[in-house]
Scaffold this motif. Structure first.
Motif, PDB file in Angstrom:
ATOM      1  N   SER A  69     -43.135 -29.044   5.348  1.00  0.00           N
ATOM      2  CA  SER A  69     -43.946 -30.261   5.258  1.00  0.00           C
ATOM      3  C   SER A  69     -43.687 -31.045   3.977  1.00  0.00           C
ATOM      4  CB  SER A  69     -45.429 -29.891   5.332  1.00  0.00           C
ATOM      5  OG  SER A  69     -45.785 -29.124   4.216  1.00  0.00           O
ATOM      6  N   ASN A  71     -41.528 -33.415   3.339  1.00  0.00           N
ATOM      7  CA  ASN A  71     -41.286 -34.843   3.540  1.00  0.00           C
ATOM      8  C   ASN A  71     -42.559 -35.594   3.900  1.00  0.00           C
ATOM      9  OD1 ASN A  71     -38.575 -34.633   2.970  1.00  0.00           O
ATOM     10  ND2 ASN A  71     -38.038 -34.180   5.102  1.00  0.00           N
ATOM     11  N   ASP A  72     -43.526 -34.912   4.514  1.00  0.00           N
ATOM     12  CA  ASP A  72     -44.759 -35.562   4.949  1.00  0.00           C
ATOM     13  C   ASP A  72     -45.891 -35.413   3.929  1.00  0.00           C
ATOM     14  OD1 ASP A  72     -43.417 -36.105   7.292  1.00  0.00           O
ATOM     15  OD2 ASP A  72     -44.138 -34.253   8.258  1.00  0.00           O
ATOM     16  N   TYR A  75     -47.780 -36.434  -2.504  1.00  0.00           N
ATOM     17  CA  TYR A  75     -47.692 -35.720  -3.766  1.00  0.00           C
ATOM     18  C   TYR A  75     -48.855 -36.047  -4.704  1.00  0.00           C
ATOM     19  CZ  TYR A  75     -43.014 -34.532  -2.234  1.00  0.00           C
ATOM     20  OH  TYR A  75     -41.960 -34.061  -1.531  1.00  0.00           O
TER      21      TYR A  75
END
Length: 161
Positions: A69, A71-72, A75
């Motif tokens: 996960s 990339n999804d 941050y």
């Protein structure tokens, strides 16, 4: 010839020094605020190390889920949650540490008051015993030559020259 009161005081002092020396006498070197602040600093350092170690272990054991996960992931939210968790845990542990170090200081202080009272009583007992009249040489008996010095020693009753 033995003074029982003096022996009892010396025994109490020795027992305190044996059992409480590591804690009580070490704590007495600090002011109350300094001891609590130092304890709080140690608590925050320990909380920091433990919190980030737990986060690292969580990441290690859930590495596959995190990598799938990555990339999804938002941050900013992850970092905000981590920092909020850290600040909350550090604050809670600091408050708990404050009360723990305050209680330790007060307990050690009570013991030190008794210890100091016993030391003062022991000093008073020792001072009573040592009150003897010292040998005083009259100033008129002291001359500038050896014979005058010999006569001064003979007046005090001392044989050494």
């Amino acid at each position: 010839m033995l003074n029982e009161e003096k022996i009892k005081l010396m025994t109490r002092i020795a027992i305190f020094e044996k059992h409480e020396e590591s804690r009580g006498l070490r704590i007495s070197k600090y002011y109350k605020e300094d001891y609590i602040r130092y304890g709080g600093l140690r608590t925050i350092i320990a909380a920091t190390v433990c919190y980030w170690l737990i986060v690292a272990l969580y990441c290690y054991f859930n590495m596959q889920e995190i990598l799938s996960s990555i990339n999804d992931m938002d941050y900013f939210k992850v970092i905000a949650k981590l920092m909020a968790g850290y600040l909350m845990s550090a604050l809670v542990l600091y408050v708990m540490g404050f009360f723990v170090y305050l209680a330790r200081y007060q307990k050690a202080r009570r013991g030190l008051i008794i210890y100091n009272r016993n030391l003062k009583a022991l000093i008073k007992l020792g001072a009573k015993k040592k009150k003897k009249k010292p040998n005083v040489v009259k100033s008129s008996a002291i001359g500038g030559d050896i014979e005058g010095l010999d006569s001064a020693f003979s007046e005090t009753g001392r044989d050494d020259k």
